[in-house]
Write an enzyme that holds these catalytic residues in place. Structure first.
Site, PDB file in Angstrom:
ATOM      1  N   ASP A  54      -6.009   6.356  10.311  1.00 53.63           N
ATOM      2  CA  ASP A  54      -6.199   4.983  10.797  1.00 53.63           C
ATOM      3  C   ASP A  54      -5.113   4.529  11.764  1.00 53.63           C
ATOM      4  O   ASP A  54      -5.187   3.435  12.317  1.00 53.63           O
ATOM      5  CB  ASP A  54      -6.348   3.998   9.625  1.00 53.63           C
ATOM      6  CG  ASP A  54      -5.070   3.830   8.803  1.00 53.63           C
ATOM      7  OD1 ASP A  54      -4.006   4.339   9.195  1.00 53.63           O
ATOM      8  OD2 ASP A  54      -5.157   3.166   7.732  1.00 53.63           O
ATOM      9  N   HIS A  80      -1.346   3.462   8.353  1.00 53.23           N
ATOM     10  CA  HIS A  80      -0.690   3.920   7.130  1.00 53.23           C
ATOM     11  C   HIS A  80      -0.086   5.316   7.344  1.00 53.23           C
ATOM     12  O   HIS A  80      -0.612   6.090   8.137  1.00 53.23           O
ATOM     13  CB  HIS A  80      -1.685   3.975   5.963  1.00 53.23           C
ATOM     14  CG  HIS A  80      -2.221   2.634   5.561  1.00 53.23           C
ATOM     15  ND1 HIS A  80      -3.404   2.125   6.062  1.00 53.23           N
ATOM     16  CD2 HIS A  80      -1.722   1.698   4.718  1.00 53.23           C
ATOM     17  CE1 HIS A  80      -3.620   0.929   5.536  1.00 53.23           C
ATOM     18  NE2 HIS A  80      -2.618   0.642   4.720  1.00 53.23           N
ATOM     19  N   SER A  97       0.808  -1.225   0.000  1.00 49.42           N
ATOM     20  CA  SER A  97       0.000   0.000   0.000  1.00 49.42           C
ATOM     21  C   SER A  97       0.838   1.270   0.000  1.00 49.42           C
ATOM     22  O   SER A  97       0.416   2.302  -0.534  1.00 49.42           O
ATOM     23  CB  SER A  97      -0.937   0.010   1.218  1.00 49.42           C
ATOM     24  OG  SER A  97      -0.181  -0.072   2.420  1.00 49.42           O
TER      25      SER A  97
END
Length: 265
Positions: free
Chosen positions: A234, A237, A71
């Site tokens: 979150d 990340h 990611s």
């Protein structure tokens, strides 16, 4: 399976595996923390973010830069291209002393582990050959409690294939998972330990395969631990500031790789 559910499953395995090292009571705490982490909302890939972009003045020396990995290679956690790690690297390279015109692309896939790199390498080598590849991988291997030697072997193979295609390779190793705030202690410490093991194995494999290593955990971990603003909403990340920290850590190695690549033109 979504990245959120994959991450939750990996946390569950981490808690289960920790039974070996702890008491039953301790394992119950870890299992509870895994459940709590599983129920948190996590950032998802922004489909509007450009996976291909050109940054820099017309006429500047061209540099084809491709990102591979998980990611982080996509910039999950931010909403603007300029805030992704690729966007920030491209702008730093374009505005630096060498003033490159950067042709940036990413073949990263959110949730990827080292076993997924073979497919990404094939995609990266389609069409015009990149000059420099930046690989960001390892966090998902660590949270899955993968054997570090196995994860490193897949990474080493990917680096070797890119080098055989005359692509310069820079690898950002597993970041410091002890900095994440989506997971409470002591589970966070278990993940941090796993991440350090993966990073050590990655370093040896990448160097042996002819790549360059940037130890993100060592170089940027203290910043992420000290500043919650380096993570997005979150708590897992990176934020725009977090990706900026990583981009600056990677920049010297990427600049050096670009200089080597330019000699081959």
């Amino acid at each position: 399976m979504s990245e959120r559910s994959e991450f939750a499953a990996r946390l569950g395995r981490a808690a289960a595996l920790s039974l070996v090292a702890g008491t039953v009571g301790g394992a119950a705490v870890l299992a509870g923390q895994a459940i709590a982490a599983r129920n948190r909302p996590y950032a998802q890939p922004e489909l509007s973010l450009a996976l291909r972009a050109t940054v820099g003045r017309t006429g500047a020396a061209p540099l084809r830069l491709v990102l591979l990995g998980d990611s982080s290679a996509l910039g999950v956690g931010v909403e603007r291209f300029e805030d992704t790690i690729g966007g920030q690297l491209a702008h730093l390279l374009a505005e630096g002393p060498t003033g490159r015109r950067v042709h940036l692309s990413s073949v990263g896939v959110s949730g990827s582990r080292s076993t997924d790199l073979a497919t990404q390498v094939a995609r990266a080598l389609l069409g015009e050959r990149p000059d420099v590849a930046v690989i960001l991988i390892g966090a998902n291997d660590a949270t899955a409690m993968a054997r570090p030697a196995d994860a490193a072997a897949y990474l080493g193979s990917a680096v070797r294939r890119l080098r055989e295609a005359h692509v310069e390779v820079v690898v950002g190793t597993c970041p410091d998972l002890g900095a994440v705030r989506a997971v409470a202690a002591p589970l966070r410490q278990v993940l941090a330990w796993s991440g350090r093991r993966v990073a050590r194995a990655q370093t040896a494999a990448v160097l042996e395969a002819g790549g360059t290593v940037v130890e993100l955990g060592v170089e940027t971990g203290p910043v992420f631990r000290a500043d919650a603003g380096t993570l997005c909403h979150d708590g897992y990340h990176p934020s725009a500031d977090g990706y900026r920290v990583w981009a600056h850590a990677l920049l010297p190695a990427v600049e050096a790789a670009a200089t080597v690549a330019s000699r081959h033109h």
